[in-house]
Design a protein around this motif. Structure first.
Motif, short mmCIF file in Angstrom:
data_model
loop_
_atom_site.label_atom_id
_atom_site.label_comp_id
_atom_site.label_asym_id
_atom_site.label_seq_id
_atom_site.Cartn_x
_atom_site.Cartn_y
_atom_site.Cartn_z
N LEU A 387 84.44 6.20 22.93
CA LEU A 387 84.06 7.26 21.99
C LEU A 387 83.53 8.45 22.79
O LEU A 387 82.65 8.29 23.64
N MET A 388 84.06 9.61 22.50
CA MET A 388 83.68 10.83 23.21
C MET A 388 82.67 11.62 22.38
O MET A 388 82.82 11.77 21.17
N TRP A 389 81.63 12.14 23.04
CA TRP A 389 80.65 12.99 22.37
C TRP A 389 81.18 14.42 22.29
O TRP A 389 81.93 14.88 23.17
N ASP A 390 80.80 15.11 21.25
CA ASP A 390 81.09 16.54 21.12
C ASP A 390 80.02 17.29 21.92
O ASP A 390 78.92 17.54 21.44
N ARG A 391 80.33 17.64 23.15
CA ARG A 391 79.33 18.21 24.05
C ARG A 391 78.79 19.54 23.54
O ARG A 391 77.61 19.86 23.77
N ASN A 392 79.59 20.34 22.88
CA ASN A 392 79.11 21.63 22.38
C ASN A 392 78.02 21.46 21.31
O ASN A 392 77.17 22.35 21.16
N ARG A 393 78.05 20.38 20.61
CA ARG A 393 77.04 20.13 19.59
C ARG A 393 75.98 19.14 20.07
O ARG A 393 74.83 19.18 19.61
N ALA A 394 76.36 18.24 20.96
CA ALA A 394 75.40 17.24 21.45
C ALA A 394 74.32 17.88 22.32
O ALA A 394 73.15 17.45 22.29
N LEU A 395 74.68 18.93 23.08
CA LEU A 395 73.69 19.56 23.95
C LEU A 395 72.54 20.18 23.15
O LEU A 395 71.37 19.86 23.40
N PRO A 396 72.77 21.06 22.15
CA PRO A 396 71.64 21.57 21.36
C PRO A 396 70.96 20.49 20.50
O PRO A 396 69.78 20.60 20.17
N PHE A 397 71.72 19.46 20.14
CA PHE A 397 71.15 18.35 19.37
C PHE A 397 70.00 17.69 20.15
O PHE A 397 68.88 17.54 19.63
N PHE A 398 70.27 17.30 21.39
CA PHE A 398 69.24 16.63 22.18
C PHE A 398 68.19 17.60 22.72
O PHE A 398 67.05 17.19 22.97
N GLU A 399 68.56 18.87 22.90
CA GLU A 399 67.55 19.85 23.32
C GLU A 399 66.46 20.01 22.26
O GLU A 399 65.28 20.16 22.58
N ALA A 400 66.85 19.97 20.98
CA ALA A 400 65.86 20.08 19.91
C ALA A 400 64.88 18.91 19.96
O ALA A 400 63.66 19.10 19.82
N LEU A 401 65.37 17.69 20.17
CA LEU A 401 64.48 16.54 20.25
C LEU A 401 63.61 16.60 21.50
O LEU A 401 62.43 16.23 21.46
N ALA A 402 64.17 17.05 22.62
CA ALA A 402 63.40 17.14 23.86
C ALA A 402 62.27 18.16 23.75
O ALA A 402 61.25 18.05 24.43
N GLU A 403 62.44 19.17 22.90
CA GLU A 403 61.42 20.20 22.69
C GLU A 403 60.55 19.90 21.47
O GLU A 403 59.79 20.77 21.04
#
Length: 416
Positions: A387-403
């Motif tokens: 299963l491949m992640w959608d990197r364009n959406r996964a990057l801001p997704f995890f950035e929000a949780l990290a912040e």
């Protein structure tokens, strides 16, 4: 001529013979004076009498001379007397409780103290029973600490401790080699308040496994155990993991049975002999083996994606039941839940039973359940279907949780 042969006027004679005036004596204070008599008019002289009538004497009054001194100035008006403030009202005497009520309160206080001591001792005892592993070991280049509290919750297919009869009841399929993980959940508890976020990380996600190149996410668990899985998740998401919890097949079913089953609304009929379940659509209560089959099955229209949705649905129902009044206020059920968790959950060396309680309490309220943004599936040589992640959406997704921010709604997976 006067009667005695001396000349003189009748007036002079009468005045000379009239005795001197004597003021009447003051009435005695002890004797009651008779009322004054009416003044009698003077009597007329009788004919043939040549003396003057007697006169009624009157008291002598002196006139006060007018003083030549100016009148004294009137004294200034006296200030009104100051009113003394009224004395404070006496405080009411405290009401004394009856002796029977005091005895009852002392007994209740004693029982509460005993319960608190028992709960504390029980918590320490059960905490010592937890199976601890070094899952959060430091490594070079590890992601720095991020705000909020992040848990990695793992459901493994470990058969350790299961008898052959239990393996048959739970439809585990026997020993299939190294432990693998079917359930990987990243739980973020915000530090500033707000809903908890529970994210499913698909086990077949194609990610970089430190020291092993690109592979499926659950392969890191099979290769290096919990510590390599944590390192892989931190590298793929950029989020620092603070706590780790893992539960196997046997512990999973025992926890569900300890709280008397879970209430679930199954979205569609499921008939999966490999998972050992045959469920009708609709709301129903699932026991331990049924709940385990529900979170393991892939006999659904969307296979792994449906399984992730079922896992999040089950976790919400489990925590709602575990922290509800039917469990929390029932000491026997609560003890069975705590002892079952202590004997079947593996945690990091720095984790304790009260950390698990905080996680359950944080997820009992409003919780955002979602999955990592998915780009699609692909076949990779030597690895298989991934299963491949959608990197364009996964990057801001995890950035929000990290912040420690809420994930934007447009990045969340649609509800099942």
């Amino acid at each position: 001529m006067r009667r005695d042969g001396r000349p003189g006027s009748p007036q002079a004679w009468s005045q000379a013979d009239t005795p001197a005036y004597r003021p009447p004596a003051a009435p005695s204070p002890t004797r009651r004076q008779p009322p004054p008599t009416r003044r009698q008019p003077p009597q007329q002289p009788q004919q043939g009498r040549d003396w003057a009538p007697t006169q009624q004497p009157e008291p002598y009054r002196t006139q006060r001379r007018a003083s030549s001194r100016p009148p004294a100035a009137a004294p200034p008006p006296a200030a009104p007397p100051r009113r003394r403030p009224p004395p404070p009202a006496p405080e009411p005497a405290p009401r004394r409780r009856p002796a029977g009520a005091r005895r009852w309160l002392r007994r209740v206080a004693a029982v509460l103290v005993v319960l608190l001591v028992a709960v504390g001792a029980g918590a320490v005892y059960l905490d010592s029973k937890l199976d601890r592993i070094d899952a959060l070991a430091d490594y070079d280049g590890r992601v720095g600490d991020t705000p909020g509290t992040n848990w990695l919750v793992v459901g493994s297919d470990s058969r350790i401790g299961l008898s052959p009869e239990q393996e048959q009841e739970l439809a585990t399929g026997g020993d299939v080699g190294p432990d693998r993980t079917d359930t990987i959940l990243l739980v973020h508890v915000p530090g500033g308040g707000g809903p908890t976020t529970m994210v499913s990380l698909p086990r077949d996600s194609f990610v970089s496994v430190p020291g092993n190149g690109q592979n499926k996410l659950n392969s890191s668990f099979a290769i290096g155990g919990p510590s390599l899985l944590v390192q892989t998740v931190e590298g793929a998401t950029g989020i620092h993991i603070d706590h780790y919890a893992e539960i196997g097949f046997g512990g999973f079913a025992s926890i569900v049975d300890a709280i008397g089953g879970v209430d679930l609304c199954v979205p569609y009929p499921i008939d999966d002999p490999l998972a050992g379940i045959s469920l009708q659509a609709g709301c129903q209560e699932l026991d331990g083996p049924q709940a385990l089959g529900f979170v393991r099955t892939r006999a659904t229209p969307m296979a792994d994606l449906d399984r992730m949705n079922n896992q999040r649905l089950f976790m919400s129902a489990l925590l709602s039941k575990a922290t509800g009044p039917s469990t929390f206020l029932n000491p026997f059920r609560l003890w069975a839940l705590a002892s079952g968790a202590a004997s079947s959950v593996r945690v990091d060396e720095g984790d304790h039973l009260w950390h698990l309680a905080r996680l359950a309490w944080a997820m009992r309220g409003e919780t955002v359940t979602t999955t990592v943004p998915v780009g699609g599936f692909d076949d990779v040589a030597g690895v298989g279907n991934v299963l491949m992640w959608d990197r364009n959406r996964a990057l801001p997704f995890f950035e929000a949780l990290a912040e420690d921010r809420q994930v934007p709604a447009e990045l969340l997976a649609p509800a099942p």
